[in-house]
Design a protein around this motif. Structure first.
Motif, mmCIF file in Angstrom:
data_model
loop_
_atom_site.group_PDB
_atom_site.id
_atom_site.type_symbol
_atom_site.label_atom_id
_atom_site.label_comp_id
_atom_site.label_asym_id
_atom_site.label_seq_id
_atom_site.Cartn_x
_atom_site.Cartn_y
_atom_site.Cartn_z
ATOM 1 N N HIS A 115 0.838 -1.206 0.000
ATOM 2 C CA HIS A 115 0.000 0.000 0.000
ATOM 3 C C HIS A 115 0.873 1.256 0.000
ATOM 4 O O HIS A 115 1.943 1.268 0.607
ATOM 5 N N ALA A 117 0.711 3.798 1.672
ATOM 6 C CA ALA A 117 0.969 4.315 3.020
ATOM 7 C C ALA A 117 1.996 3.473 3.776
ATOM 8 O O ALA A 117 2.358 3.790 4.897
ATOM 9 N N THR A 163 -4.097 0.561 12.680
ATOM 10 C CA THR A 163 -4.595 1.833 13.219
ATOM 11 C C THR A 163 -5.064 2.793 12.126
ATOM 12 O O THR A 163 -6.007 3.540 12.338
ATOM 13 N N THR A 164 -4.410 2.766 10.959
ATOM 14 C CA THR A 164 -4.865 3.689 9.920
ATOM 15 C C THR A 164 -5.994 3.065 9.095
ATOM 16 O O THR A 164 -6.591 3.723 8.281
ATOM 17 N N ARG A 165 -6.252 1.786 9.337
ATOM 18 C CA ARG A 165 -7.258 1.017 8.632
ATOM 19 C C ARG A 165 -7.019 0.986 7.115
ATOM 20 O O ARG A 165 -7.789 1.575 6.330
ATOM 21 N N ILE A 166 -5.943 0.323 6.747
ATOM 22 C CA ILE A 166 -5.684 0.068 5.325
ATOM 23 C C ILE A 166 -6.586 -1.096 4.919
ATOM 24 O O ILE A 166 -6.557 -2.144 5.548
ATOM 25 N N PRO A 167 -7.424 -0.893 3.898
ATOM 26 C CA PRO A 167 -8.438 -1.914 3.602
ATOM 27 C C PRO A 167 -7.903 -3.156 2.880
ATOM 28 O O PRO A 167 -7.029 -3.045 2.035
ATOM 29 N N ARG A 169 -8.923 -4.871 0.306
ATOM 30 C CA ARG A 169 -9.931 -4.762 -0.754
ATOM 31 C C ARG A 169 -9.229 -4.506 -2.076
ATOM 32 O O ARG A 169 -8.202 -3.841 -2.120
ATOM 33 N N ARG A 179 -1.345 0.184 -8.174
ATOM 34 C CA ARG A 179 -1.217 -0.690 -6.997
ATOM 35 C C ARG A 179 -0.586 -2.023 -7.384
ATOM 36 O O ARG A 179 0.213 -2.586 -6.633
#
Lengths: 398, 123
Positions: A115, A117, A163-167, A169, A179
């Protein structure tokens, strides 16, 4: 590869496939990789305890998944209700669960690992750790890094994902291309750290081609890694000395890996979308065709020109110069290399393949004094023992 | 999940930016605000006054200390805060990318750990 190592390798692959599939499924719902790992470790531990006495279940993966899910629910409950409830897997119903009917979510897991991030440097280790189940110690060794440092980085990355909620998906079509490129680069990163054996990259690339079957570059990358790994047995001779590609004994190449790579190249070709990894694999395939006859240098030159055009790098430029020398003679190759080095400036002088190629070309042109100096420069930049000895031998022969 | 989109950029000197450019930026922020609102993700949007208007308060060293100026003097200052409620980081990054401030500054995307909602802190 003899029968035993082949069987051991097959068992290792099956175990790693299961691990990645199960972890992806357990982590996808919560985004908490650490909790999923703990739950899966518990499931494996319980299997080791109960399977010897109660027998191996008909579908071991389904059993592990069910136990892992129960364990996660257990953790979740204890965190919320502040009490621990042990939920044992029910061995009677577990066998009804068909794991093949459950979607493979390893592509989502790989998307999370690569990702935007997530820091570039930790993407490849994160994939090796979560998709294949390699430990921080094993990955640290591959990256020449202390296990504790690697472990800290992995823990930090997993915490960040949660914590940052990387999905977990698959993004929309418009966002998927960049990606996928990030995933390919991370898998390629596993290939680059260890070109000699490549066991991690081989498997990671195969998983990627499985979960992204319509991506031609995923197949291209798998083929590239396999063709390179196929030649590993011929790269070192009986005395532990480095053997350059031109002097390889093709009989020592791994035929199975080459055949598998060609299957990937056909699958890539069927998508009719050319890319960097397919070109790199095609170049390797031409080299491997030496099993059947002399190397087709003009085709290699065309492929190298295309590669240097769509993905220019110092490496692609040096390779192009080396192939130019084979087709148009060492003087033409050296001229191309010197133009490249002048353009690239300072970093090019620390690039080992550039130094080794230059020494080799000067040697062939019989410019001995310059060749000697170039060999010395290249030797100073070579970290691989076998390759350094080879260069020293060439220099001594001048 | 709640995320804060924190806009940071260099504060312009007085008169540095022409009225036409200011009008364009206001137009862009207007469209951005409406987009957030119609998507149903907007909790609040505040663009802050320039840092000279800042007062910093602390009791860290014992008694009350009130100070003229921001907490940290940096080239780029916190310029505005958008609070949004979206499912995941990808959605938050998507909104940050559309923020006009991203064109001339940076947007920090930070998940909210807990928020005071309906009389209590969320867990």
């Amino acid at each position: 590869m003899d029968e035993l190592t082949s069987a051991a390798r097959a068992a290792d692959i099956a175990a790693r496939d299961s691990y990645g599939r199960l972890l992806a499924l357990l982590a996808a719902s919560t985004g908490d990789l650490t909790a999923a790992e703990d739950a899966l470790a518990d499931a494996f531990e319980r299997a080791l305890r109960t399977w010897p006495s109660q027998g191996v279940p008909r579908n071991p993966d389904a059993w592990l998944l069910t136990v892992g899910r129960n364990r996660l629910r257990d953790q979740w409950k204890s965190a919320h209700v502040q009490r621990t409830v042990s939920v044992e897997a029910d061995p009677v119903h577990v066998d009804d669960l068909d794991l093949d009917a459950i979607p493979d979510r390893r592509l989502e897991l790989m998307l999370v690992c690569a990702h935007p991030a997530i820091d570039h440097a930790v993407r490849t280790p994160l994939m090796l750790n979560t998709v294949l189940g390699f430990t921080a110690e094993q990955i640290g060794r591959a990256f020449s890094m202390p296990a504790s440092t690697m472990a800290t980085r992995l823990v930090r990355a997993k915490k960040r994902i949660k914590t940052t909620r990387i999905p977990f998906r698959i993004p929309d079509r418009a966002d998927l291309d960049p990606r996928m490129t990030a995933i390919l680069e991370a898998v390629y990163g596993a290939y680059v750290i260890d070109r000699a054996t490549n066991s991690e990259a081989l498997h990671l690339a195969e998983v990627l081609a499985t979960v992204a079957p319509t991506d031609p570059e995923a197949h291209g990358l798998a083929a590239l890694v396999q063709l390179s790994a196929a030649r590993a047995p011929a790269r070192i001779d009986g005395n532990g000395c480095f053997v350059p590609l031109a002097d390889h004994d093709p009989a020592r190449w791994n035929r199975q890996l080459i055949d598998r790579a060609h299957e990937h190249l056909r699958a890539a070709h069927a998508q009719r979308r050319l890319g960097r990894f397919q070109l790199e694999a095609a170049i390797q395939a031409v080299h491997c065709a030496r099993r059947e006859g002399p190397t087709d240098w003009p085709t290699l030159l065309t492929l190298h020109r295309l590669l240097h055009k769509i993905a220019p790098s110092l490496g692609s430029g040096v390779a192009l110069a080396a192939v130019t020398a084979e087709v148009d003679g060492p003087a033409a190759g050296l001229a191309a290399l010197d133009v490249l080095l002048a353009e690239a400036g300072e970093p090019a002088h620390r690039f080992q393949p550039a130094g080794a190629t230059r020494a080799h070309l000067l040697d062939r042109l019989d410019r001995r004094a310059e060749a000697m100096a170039a060999y010395e420069d290249a030797i100073a930049l070579t970290h691989d023992d076998a390759e350094r000895q080879y260069l020293q031998k060439r220099a001594a022969a001048l | 999940m709640r995320y804060a989109l924190l806009m940071h950029y260099r504060e312009p000197a007085e008169g540095e930016i022409s009225p036409e450019v200011i009008a364009e930026a206001q137009e862009a922020f207007g469209a951005y605000g409406r987009a957030l609102e119609s998507a149903g993700v907007l909790l609040s949007a505040d663009v802050l006054a320039l840092t000279p208007a800042t007062t910093t308060v602390t009791c860290r060293e014992g008694g009350l200390r009130v100070q003229d100026g921001p907490f940290a003097e940096t080239k780029e200052a916190l310029a505005g805060v958008f609070m949004i409620d979206v499912p995941d980081l990808d959605a938050a990054i998507g909104w940050a990318e559309k923020c006009p401030g991203a064109q001339w500054g940076v947007i920090e995307v930070r998940p909210v750990a807990t928020a005071f909602v309906d009389g209590g802190w969320t867990s």
